[in-house]
Design a protein around this motif. Structure first.
Motif, PDB file in Angstrom:
ATOM      1  N   ASP A 101       0.846  -1.200   0.000  1.00 17.50           N
ATOM      2  CA  ASP A 101       0.000   0.000   0.000  1.00 17.50           C
ATOM      3  C   ASP A 101       0.881   1.250   0.000  1.00 17.50           C
ATOM      4  N   TYR A 102       0.228   2.401  -0.195  1.00 16.07           N
ATOM      5  CA  TYR A 102       0.920   3.676  -0.393  1.00 16.07           C
ATOM      6  C   TYR A 102       0.156   4.723   0.411  1.00 16.07           C
ATOM      7  N   ILE A 103       0.746   5.256   1.501  1.00 15.42           N
ATOM      8  CA  ILE A 103       0.080   6.226   2.364  1.00 15.42           C
ATOM      9  C   ILE A 103       0.796   7.572   2.266  1.00 15.42           C
ATOM     10  N   LEU A 104       0.009   8.625   2.081  1.00 18.35           N
ATOM     11  CA  LEU A 104       0.589   9.965   1.976  1.00 18.35           C
ATOM     12  C   LEU A 104       0.685  10.648   3.343  1.00 18.35           C
ATOM     13  N   LYS A 105       1.763  11.440   3.503  1.00 14.45           N
ATOM     14  CA  LYS A 105       1.903  12.290   4.689  1.00 14.45           C
ATOM     15  C   LYS A 105       1.119  13.596   4.448  1.00 14.45           C
ATOM     16  N   PRO A 106       0.607  14.206   5.478  1.00 15.08           N
ATOM     17  CA  PRO A 106       0.560  13.727   6.867  1.00 15.08           C
ATOM     18  C   PRO A 106      -0.361  12.519   6.995  1.00 15.08           C
ATOM     19  N   VAL A 107       0.035  11.598   7.830  1.00 20.20           N
ATOM     20  CA  VAL A 107      -0.677  10.333   7.927  1.00 20.20           C
ATOM     21  C   VAL A 107      -1.927  10.488   8.773  1.00 20.20           C
ATOM     22  N   ASN A 108      -3.055  10.065   8.204  1.00 19.46           N
ATOM     23  CA  ASN A 108      -4.303  10.014   8.947  1.00 19.46           C
ATOM     24  C   ASN A 108      -4.320   8.732   9.787  1.00 19.46           C
ATOM     25  N   ARG A 109      -4.597   8.931  11.090  1.00 13.32           N
ATOM     26  CA  ARG A 109      -4.524   7.794  12.008  1.00 13.32           C
ATOM     27  C   ARG A 109      -5.460   6.650  11.579  1.00 13.32           C
ATOM     28  N   GLU A 110      -6.690   6.982  11.189  1.00 13.82           N
ATOM     29  CA  GLU A 110      -7.655   5.949  10.806  1.00 13.82           C
ATOM     30  C   GLU A 110      -7.221   5.240   9.518  1.00 13.82           C
ATOM     31  N   ASN A 111      -6.709   6.026   8.569  1.00 16.59           N
ATOM     32  CA  ASN A 111      -6.220   5.414   7.331  1.00 16.59           C
ATOM     33  C   ASN A 111      -5.062   4.450   7.612  1.00 16.59           C
ATOM     34  N   LEU A 112      -4.177   4.891   8.518  1.00 15.27           N
ATOM     35  CA  LEU A 112      -3.041   4.042   8.885  1.00 15.27           C
ATOM     36  C   LEU A 112      -3.523   2.750   9.514  1.00 15.27           C
ATOM     37  N   LYS A 113      -4.476   2.866  10.455  1.00 16.84           N
ATOM     38  CA  LYS A 113      -4.979   1.669  11.137  1.00 16.84           C
ATOM     39  C   LYS A 113      -5.658   0.723  10.152  1.00 16.84           C
ATOM     40  N   ASP A 114      -6.457   1.293   9.234  1.00 21.34           N
ATOM     41  CA  ASP A 114      -7.121   0.454   8.228  1.00 21.34           C
ATOM     42  C   ASP A 114      -6.102  -0.294   7.367  1.00 21.34           C
ATOM     43  N   THR A 115      -5.050   0.410   6.993  1.00 16.08           N
ATOM     44  CA  THR A 115      -3.999  -0.212   6.166  1.00 16.08           C
ATOM     45  C   THR A 115      -3.295  -1.328   6.930  1.00 16.08           C
ATOM     46  N   ILE A 116      -3.012  -1.077   8.206  1.00 11.44           N
ATOM     47  CA  ILE A 116      -2.340  -2.094   9.025  1.00 11.44           C
ATOM     48  C   ILE A 116      -3.248  -3.307   9.219  1.00 11.44           C
ATOM     49  N   LEU A 117      -4.537  -3.075   9.434  1.00 11.05           N
ATOM     50  CA  LEU A 117      -5.476  -4.200   9.586  1.00 11.05           C
ATOM     51  C   LEU A 117      -5.540  -5.039   8.309  1.00 11.05           C
ATOM     52  N   LYS A 118      -5.525  -4.367   7.162  1.00 12.02           N
ATOM     53  CA  LYS A 118      -5.501  -5.104   5.886  1.00 12.02           C
ATOM     54  C   LYS A 118      -4.199  -5.902   5.747  1.00 12.02           C
ATOM     55  N   ALA A 119      -3.099  -5.317   6.220  1.00 13.57           N
ATOM     56  CA  ALA A 119      -1.809  -6.013   6.168  1.00 13.57           C
ATOM     57  C   ALA A 119      -1.838  -7.254   7.054  1.00 13.57           C
ATOM     58  N   ILE A 120      -2.475  -7.131   8.239  1.00  8.72           N
ATOM     59  CA  ILE A 120      -2.580  -8.276   9.147  1.00  8.72           C
ATOM     60  C   ILE A 120      -3.423  -9.378   8.511  1.00  8.72           C
ATOM     61  N   GLN A 121      -4.513  -8.980   7.849  1.00 10.29           N
ATOM     62  CA  GLN A 121      -5.347  -9.973   7.153  1.00 10.29           C
ATOM     63  C   GLN A 121      -4.539 -10.703   6.076  1.00 10.29           C
ATOM     64  N   GLU A 122      -3.737  -9.927   5.344  1.00 10.46           N
ATOM     65  CA  GLU A 122      -2.899 -10.536   4.299  1.00 10.46           C
ATOM     66  C   GLU A 122      -1.873 -11.481   4.897  1.00 10.46           C
ATOM     67  N   LEU A 123      -1.244 -11.059   5.996  1.00  7.35           N
ATOM     68  CA  LEU A 123      -0.268 -11.920   6.672  1.00  7.35           C
ATOM     69  C   LEU A 123      -0.918 -13.201   7.177  1.00  7.35           C
ATOM     70  N   SER A 124      -2.140 -13.064   7.705  1.00  8.86           N
ATOM     71  CA  SER A 124      -2.875 -14.233   8.193  1.00  8.86           C
ATOM     72  C   SER A 124      -3.184 -15.189   7.045  1.00  8.86           C
ATOM     73  N   LYS A 125      -3.568 -14.622   5.891  1.00  6.11           N
ATOM     74  CA  LYS A 125      -3.861 -15.441   4.712  1.00  6.11           C
ATOM     75  C   LYS A 125      -2.603 -16.156   4.223  1.00  6.11           C
ATOM     76  N   ILE A 126      -1.476 -15.426   4.233  1.00 10.38           N
ATOM     77  CA  ILE A 126      -0.192 -16.025   3.818  1.00 10.38           C
ATOM     78  C   ILE A 126       0.192 -17.154   4.761  1.00 10.38           C
ATOM     79  N   GLU A 127      -0.037 -16.931   6.059  1.00  8.19           N
ATOM     80  CA  GLU A 127       0.319 -17.952   7.050  1.00  8.19           C
ATOM     81  C   GLU A 127      -0.550 -19.197   6.885  1.00  8.19           C
ATOM     82  N   ARG A 128      -1.861 -18.983   6.641  1.00  3.54           N
ATOM     83  CA  ARG A 128      -2.748 -20.142   6.428  1.00  3.54           C
ATOM     84  C   ARG A 128      -2.322 -20.926   5.182  1.00  3.54           C
ATOM     85  N   LYS A 129      -1.977 -20.185   4.143  1.00  2.00           N
ATOM     86  CA  LYS A 129      -1.535 -20.847   2.907  1.00  2.00           C
ATOM     87  C   LYS A 129      -0.245 -21.625   3.138  1.00  2.00           C
TER      88      LYS A 129
END
Length: 401
Positions: A101-129
């Motif tokens: 993903d690509y986040i622009l500064k200044p970083v919006n806290r909610e946007n950052l959290k949403d991006t991190i949650l999506k990253a965690i979902q992706e990591l979880s999917k990679i781990e299951r695979k």
């Protein structure tokens, strides 16, 4: 817990990212921070982070250059770009490098959290695979012999296409070289009452024979073994050279009898065009095996004796007949009747077959080959060779007829 690395040349940005989210709640620890690209690269090698947040514009090694290097160091990390550069060329290059993903500064806290949650979902999917692939790999390893049995039987029964064969060989971890050897082994049932020292279960017996064969063939790197529907044991080996190859059958027969008390017969062949020739070679060897086991015991033992002692210069019918306490005339008649050729012709054929094997070594002179297969006279050897093959040893070696 997932590990996070933050890379940005501005301390206040690093601090802001560090304090913007309760990382522990997301099961993430900030494993390290870097103020330039070179430090970030070093930390990635040391920490092996799951998520990397980095700026594009950093000293020594910018973000895009760092990402290119990371592809060779850590392909599993999820990369999130955090930058003040809202320019198409940067975003386009980042997409080409397959950043998450690509986040622009200044970083919006909610946007950052949403991006991190999506990253965690992706990591979880990679781990299951990865867990699934590990599980399937374990299942394949545990059932490898059974899967290979099915594969070889399907191959030899003509049920697989060329592409299927290549795919199955790769899946079943069978790595054939350009030249392989096929060994076929068969227990001679007619000797059961006379020579068996133990009434083995057939599956256990086959397993024991394969183990003996693997030990004997270890220098030839045995690659795979299977037992067909008629209890023919087939073993494949990779061949670097074949100077000892054609004596292996005799040694194997002796070892199986010595260790298990079973009489077996063997046939073997080199294969150069592996995929195209394996099926036909298998059929040919099984046919030869079946012809052998139909022979009367004394004929079979005579053939085995010749195969072992072909290099003895004065090997003759009378001497072999004495080995088995039969008359030479009776043995001669029986051999002709059972295998269709005379004792002398069978001996000559075996010697020439062995000679061809020895001639694959270019350093071996013709007279040395002659001596190695039981001829004290080179002229007589050349005459016998031409009678069987149709050309002289020199012509054969020069043209490899």
């Amino acid at each position: 817990m997932y590990r996070l690395l933050i890379a940005d040349d501005e301390a206040r940005i690093r601090k802001g990212l560090r304090n913007s989210i309760n990382w522990a709640e997301l099961d993430i620890e900030i494993a390290g921070e870097a103020e330039d690209g070179e430090i970030a690269l070093k930390l990635v090698k040391e920490l092996n982070p799951h998520i990397i947040m980095l700026d594009i514009c950093m000293p020594f090694l910018n973000g895009l250059e760092l990402i290119k290097k990371l592809k060779n160091v850590n392909k599993k990390s999820i990369i999130i770009i955090v930058t003040g550069y809202d320019q198409f060329e940067y975003m386009h290059e980042a997409l080409k490098l397959k950043v998450f993903d690509y986040i622009l500064k200044p970083v919006n806290r909610e946007n950052l959290k949403d991006t991190i949650l999506k990253a965690i979902q992706e990591l979880s999917k990679i781990e299951r695979k990865r867990n699934y692939l590990d599980w399937t790999s374990k299942q394949v390893d545990e059932n490898l012999n059974s899967l290979r049995q099915v594969f070889f039987n399907n191959w030899f029964n003509g049920k697989l296409s060329y592409e299927d064969i290549l795919e199955e060989l790769k899946f079943l971890k069978i790595n054939f070289s350009k030249c392989i050897g096929m060994v076929t082994i068969k227990v001679v049932e007619k000797f059961k009452m006379e020579l068996y020292v133990r009434n083995w279960d057939r599956e256990l017996l086959n397993f024991a024979i394969i183990n003996i064969a693997y030990d004997l063939l270890k220098n030839f790197k045995p690659e795979a073994a299977f037992v067909d529907e008629n209890n023919n044991i087939i073993i494949f080996t990779n061949l670097c050279n074949s100077s000892e190859w054609y004596d292996l059958g005799n040694k194997l027969e002796e070892k199986v009898y010595s260790y298990l008390g079973y009489i077996v017969v063997t046939e073997q062949e080199k294969i150069l065009n592996v995929i195209n020739e394996v099926k036909d070679t298998y059929s040919k060897l099984v046919c030869k095996i079946n012809e052998k086991i139909q022979c009367k015991p004394v004929v079979l033992l005579t053939m085995k004796y010749i195969n072992t002692n072909y290099n003895v210069n004065d090997l003759n019918l009378q001497g072999v007949a004495e080995q088995f306490n039969v008359s030479s005339s009776y043995l001669s008649k029986l051999i002709k009747q059972e295998i269709g050729i005379s004792f002398s012709d069978y001996l000559t054929n075996i010697r020439i077959k062995k000679a061809i094997c020895f001639m694959e070594d270019p350093k071996m002179k013709i007279y040395e080959v002659a001596e190695a297969v039981g001829y004290s006279n080179q002229h007589y050897f050349c005459k016998a060779f031409k009678k069987v093959i149709g050309v002289s040893p020199t012509e054969y070696r020069g043209g490899n007829v």
